[in-house]
Design an enzyme around this catalytic site. Structure first.
Site, PDB file in Angstrom:
ATOM      1  NE  ARG A   1      -3.766  -2.032   2.651  1.00  0.00           N
ATOM      2  CZ  ARG A   1      -3.685  -3.140   3.398  1.00  0.00           C
ATOM      3  NH1 ARG A   1      -2.607  -3.351   4.142  1.00  0.00           N
ATOM      4  NH2 ARG A   1      -4.677  -4.015   3.422  1.00  0.00           N
TER       5      ARG A   1
ATOM      6  CG  HIS B   1      -5.288   1.116  -5.149  1.00  0.00           C
ATOM      7  ND1 HIS B   1      -5.188   0.386  -3.989  1.00  0.00           N
ATOM      8  CD2 HIS B   1      -6.352   0.603  -5.825  1.00  0.00           C
ATOM      9  CE1 HIS B   1      -6.171  -0.509  -3.956  1.00  0.00           C
ATOM     10  NE2 HIS B   1      -6.879  -0.395  -5.051  1.00  0.00           N
TER      11      HIS B   1
ATOM     12  CG  HIS C   1      -7.354  -7.472   0.745  1.00  0.00           C
ATOM     13  ND1 HIS C   1      -7.441  -7.723  -0.608  1.00  0.00           N
ATOM     14  CD2 HIS C   1      -6.949  -6.187   0.856  1.00  0.00           C
ATOM     15  CE1 HIS C   1      -7.112  -6.636  -1.281  1.00  0.00           C
ATOM     16  NE2 HIS C   1      -6.817  -5.689  -0.415  1.00  0.00           N
TER      17      HIS C   1
END
Length: 305
Positions: free
Chosen positions: A151, A240, A266
């Site tokens: 990220r 992203h 996630h």
């Protein structure tokens, strides 16, 4: 979560919208207003809101025009998707919101050829004379974005020695102290090593800037400038999007979805499924080629013809 915490999350989301998505000023202002009103309606608990709270919130929109409901839903959907993808919450409760529009769209996709063009542009930069250490920094940044799926926030805040030359992975700590292992390719480790030679040993961050580290906004600017240099429309590329390309191309190469979920950090497999879009033709071909009844299905189709 307190009202102050809500405000910090909203500001972080709006910063992403402006820098990464390139949203217009009016859109950002409208999203900001909608999110702050939602936070106020939930007594500062928007960031922690569940389905029940969002259903109650949506119930208060019944007297509004369809376009207003669509905008408010869109703002909250993007906000919760952002929180989930950033690892700031384990679930995405946005399914409780009304869907007056066409639903959630897939992320932008970069082809392998697009990525190769970006790396070719970096290689050309590094070969220039006189040498510019910032080209080595850009190489390390893009290698980690595309090669490891970090990220933006995780990337810019890496400690100086986070990537070890003799260790093909790094360990990141997310929300609640939860750790995840991220593989680092040989290329990425080499790029980081070349850049780190230009980072003073007394600096805390791998990508220092001023008294702190490189900002997310500056990272977005660098990536978009590189895209333009590679002949790719800048609005198609962001940190992203490179993270998404990492997941998509691994999946297309045969990677396991659960393994991708772990690498991307996630909490919910549904988030991974959204960010690992696979070309529908490839899925159809996969069924036809690999399904035990594939040949029989083809024969039936021929007989019907």
């Amino acid at each position: 979560m307190s009202r102050a915490s809500d405000q910090a999350l909203i500001e972080r989301f709006l910063e992403m919208m402006q820098a990464e998505a390139g949203a217009a000023g009016n859109t950002i202002a409208a999203y900001g207003t909608d999110l702050r009103m939602a936070s106020e309606a939930l007594d500062g608990g928007l960031g922690d809101a569940g389905r029940a709270e969002l259903e109650r919130l949506a119930g208060e929109w019944q007297a509004l025009a369809r376009a207003s409901v669509a905008r408010k839903s869109a703002a909250l959907r993007r906000f919760f998707a952002f929180l989930a993808d950033e690892g700031l919450r384990r679930d995405d409760p946005a399914g409780a919101l009304p869907r007056p529009g066409s639903g959630r769209s897939l992320p932008k996709v970069l082809s392998a050829d697009d990525v190769e063009r970006m790396f070719a542009a970096i290689t050309a930069r590094i070969a220039r004379e006189p040498k510019d250490p910032n080209d080595l920094r850009l190489s390390a940044l893009v290698e980690l974005l595309y090669g490891s799926g970090l990220r933006a926030t995780e990337l810019v805040s890496l400690p100086r020695n986070a990537v070890a030359p003799d260790r093909p992975y790094l360990i990141l700590r997310g929300k609640g102290g939860k750790e995840r292992l991220v593989p680092i390719s040989d290329r990425a480790r080499a790029a980081v090593a070349a850049w780190r030679e230009h980072v003073s040993s007394d600096r805390a961050w791998l990508f220092p800037s001023g008294k702190g580290h490189l900002s997310r906004v500056r990272l977005y600017q660098l990536v978009k400038a590189l895209a333009a240099e590679a002949g790719i429309p800048p609005d198609r590329v962001s940190p992203h999007v490179l993270r998404h390309a990492f997941a998509t191309h691994l999946l297309e190469g045969g990677a396991d979805l659960r393994a991708l979920q772990a690498m991307l950090g996630h909490a919910d497999i549904a988030t991974t499924e959204i960010y690992t879009h696979v070309d529908s033709k490839r899925l159809v071909d996969l069924v036809n080629e690999r399904h035990p009844l594939g040949e029989a299905l083809v024969d039936v189709t021929k007989r019907r013809d």
